[in-house]
Enzyme design. Structure first.
Site, short mmCIF file in Angstrom:
data_model
loop_
_atom_site.label_atom_id
_atom_site.label_comp_id
_atom_site.label_asym_id
_atom_site.label_seq_id
_atom_site.Cartn_x
_atom_site.Cartn_y
_atom_site.Cartn_z
N LYS A 16 0.83 -1.22 0.00
CA LYS A 16 0.00 0.00 0.00
C LYS A 16 0.86 1.26 0.00
O LYS A 16 0.59 2.19 -0.76
CB LYS A 16 -0.96 0.01 1.21
N ARG A 91 -9.57 0.56 8.94
CA ARG A 91 -9.14 -0.79 9.29
C ARG A 91 -10.17 -1.52 10.14
O ARG A 91 -9.98 -2.69 10.45
CB ARG A 91 -7.84 -0.69 10.10
N ARG A 129 12.27 -6.13 5.05
CA ARG A 129 11.97 -4.70 4.88
C ARG A 129 12.82 -3.81 5.82
O ARG A 129 13.04 -4.16 6.97
CB ARG A 129 10.49 -4.52 5.20
N ARG A 162 11.65 -2.01 11.35
CA ARG A 162 10.54 -1.59 12.20
C ARG A 162 10.29 -2.65 13.26
O ARG A 162 10.32 -3.83 12.97
CB ARG A 162 9.29 -1.41 11.34
N ARG A 173 -0.30 -9.06 13.15
CA ARG A 173 -0.88 -8.03 12.27
C ARG A 173 -1.79 -8.68 11.24
O ARG A 173 -2.85 -8.15 10.92
CB ARG A 173 0.23 -7.21 11.60
P1 ADP Z 1 0.94 -2.29 7.75
O1 ADP Z 1 -0.19 -1.85 6.88
O2 ADP Z 1 2.07 -2.90 6.98
O3 ADP Z 1 0.50 -3.12 8.93
P2 ADP Z 1 1.11 0.32 8.94
O4 ADP Z 1 2.32 1.17 9.00
O5 ADP Z 1 -0.04 0.78 8.11
O6 ADP Z 1 1.65 -1.07 8.42
O7 ADP Z 1 0.54 0.04 10.40
C1 ADP Z 1 1.38 -0.35 11.46
C2 ADP Z 1 0.57 -0.43 12.77
O8 ADP Z 1 -0.01 0.86 13.07
C3 ADP Z 1 -0.62 -1.39 12.78
O9 ADP Z 1 -0.24 -2.72 13.07
C4 ADP Z 1 -1.49 -0.76 13.89
O10 ADP Z 1 -1.02 -1.07 15.18
C5 ADP Z 1 -1.29 0.73 13.68
N1 ADP Z 1 -2.31 1.31 12.77
C6 ADP Z 1 -2.07 1.87 11.55
N2 ADP Z 1 -3.22 2.31 10.99
C7 ADP Z 1 -4.22 2.02 11.86
C8 ADP Z 1 -5.64 2.19 11.88
N3 ADP Z 1 -6.28 2.75 10.84
N4 ADP Z 1 -6.34 1.77 12.96
C9 ADP Z 1 -5.74 1.21 14.00
N5 ADP Z 1 -4.40 0.98 14.07
C10 ADP Z 1 -3.64 1.39 13.02
#
Ligand code: ADP
Length: 231
Positions: A16, A91, A129, A162, A173
């Site tokens: 994404k 999400r 990554r 990360r 996740r």
């Molecule tokens: P990825 O999509 O690869 O999991 P992100 O950087 O988008 O990586 O998200 C990392 C973490 O940030 C998630 O595992 C969650 O804990 C938090 N997070 C990100 N976006 C949201 C969201 N919209 N709602 C709740 N938690 C979020």
């Protein structure tokens, strides 16, 4: 004239963030990444930073009200004036409902791009990554290597793994995605958002982005034609 809202949807590691950056080069929209915004909060060590860091470390989702508020502010900021790409949001159903309300209250046209990638491919990708802690650029071990190993091409910072990219956290996740996020595909369908399902695992990122842009352009044309008929 309505603004475009591209909801980039897919499991963690489906590309994404990479697609958001490539799409931006052609579409010139704001990139709204809730993951990056949350990491910025942690880096700024503001009031909620420690709490957010503790949740993210486990791979679970942070509370809806926190992300909802961040996204609402961004959607109404100047940078989103020509439209925006949502990366990692919504999400949960609660987030999708809030977004739907925001969309309906503004001249915004939502489209969903669903990046489908096999979970085994995802686990391999995320294990390799590296990210720049300063400008959030992402690098892989097998693709998009930095010119100097371990150093960000854009800003020269030292790349890091990360904390939530460790394999056991990635599995958490994916679990959160399966339980709370994947059901949103049904929500989007019910809401009538146009959706493109695209294989995010076999083609190079640039080719995927080109297909997405083509599809978005065709949706825009259809919408414009429909508006002209209604006028
Ligand atoms: P990825 O999509 O690869 O999991 P992100 O950087 O988008 O990586 O998200 C990392 C973490 O940030 C998630 O595992 C969650 O804990 C938090 N997070 C990100 N976006 C949201 C969201 N919209 N709602 C709740 N938690 C979020």
């Amino acid at each position: 004239m309505s603004r475009l809202c591209v909801i980039l949807f897919g499991p963690p590691g489906s590309g994404k963030g990479t697609q958001a950056k490539l799409l931006n080069a052609s579409l010139g929209l704001a990139h709204i990444s809730t993951g990056d915004m949350l990491r910025e909060k942690i880096a700024a060590a503001d009031g909620l930073g420690a709490e957010v860091a503790a949740i993210m470390k486990t791979g679970k989702l942070v509370p809806d009200n926190l992300v909802n508020q961040m996204v609402e502010e961004k959607i109404d900021s100047k940078e989103s004036i020509r439209g925006f790409i949502l990366d990692g949001y919504p999400r949960t159903v609660a987030q999708a409902e809030l977004l739907d309300g925001l969309i309906k209250a503004r001249p915004v046209c939502p489209v969903v791009v669903y990046l489908k990638v096999d979970y085994n491919v995802i686990i391999g990708r995320i294990a390799g990554r590296r990210q720049c802690p300063n400008c959030n650029a992402l690098y892989g071990l097998t693709s998009k290597n930095p010119v100097v190993a371990g150093i960000c091409d854009n800003c020269g910072s030292k790349l890091v793994i990360r904390e939530d990219d460790r394999e056991e956290v990635v599995r958490e996740r994916l679990k959160a995605y399966d339980g709370e996020t994947r059901p949103l595909l049904e929500y989007f369908k019910q809401a009538g958002y146009p959706e493109l399902d695209i294989d995010g695992g076999s083609e190079p990122p640039q080719a995927i982005a080109e297909d997405i842009v083509k599809w978005i352009r065709s949706v825009e044309q259809t919408m414009a034609a429909r508006r002209a008929l209604e006028a």
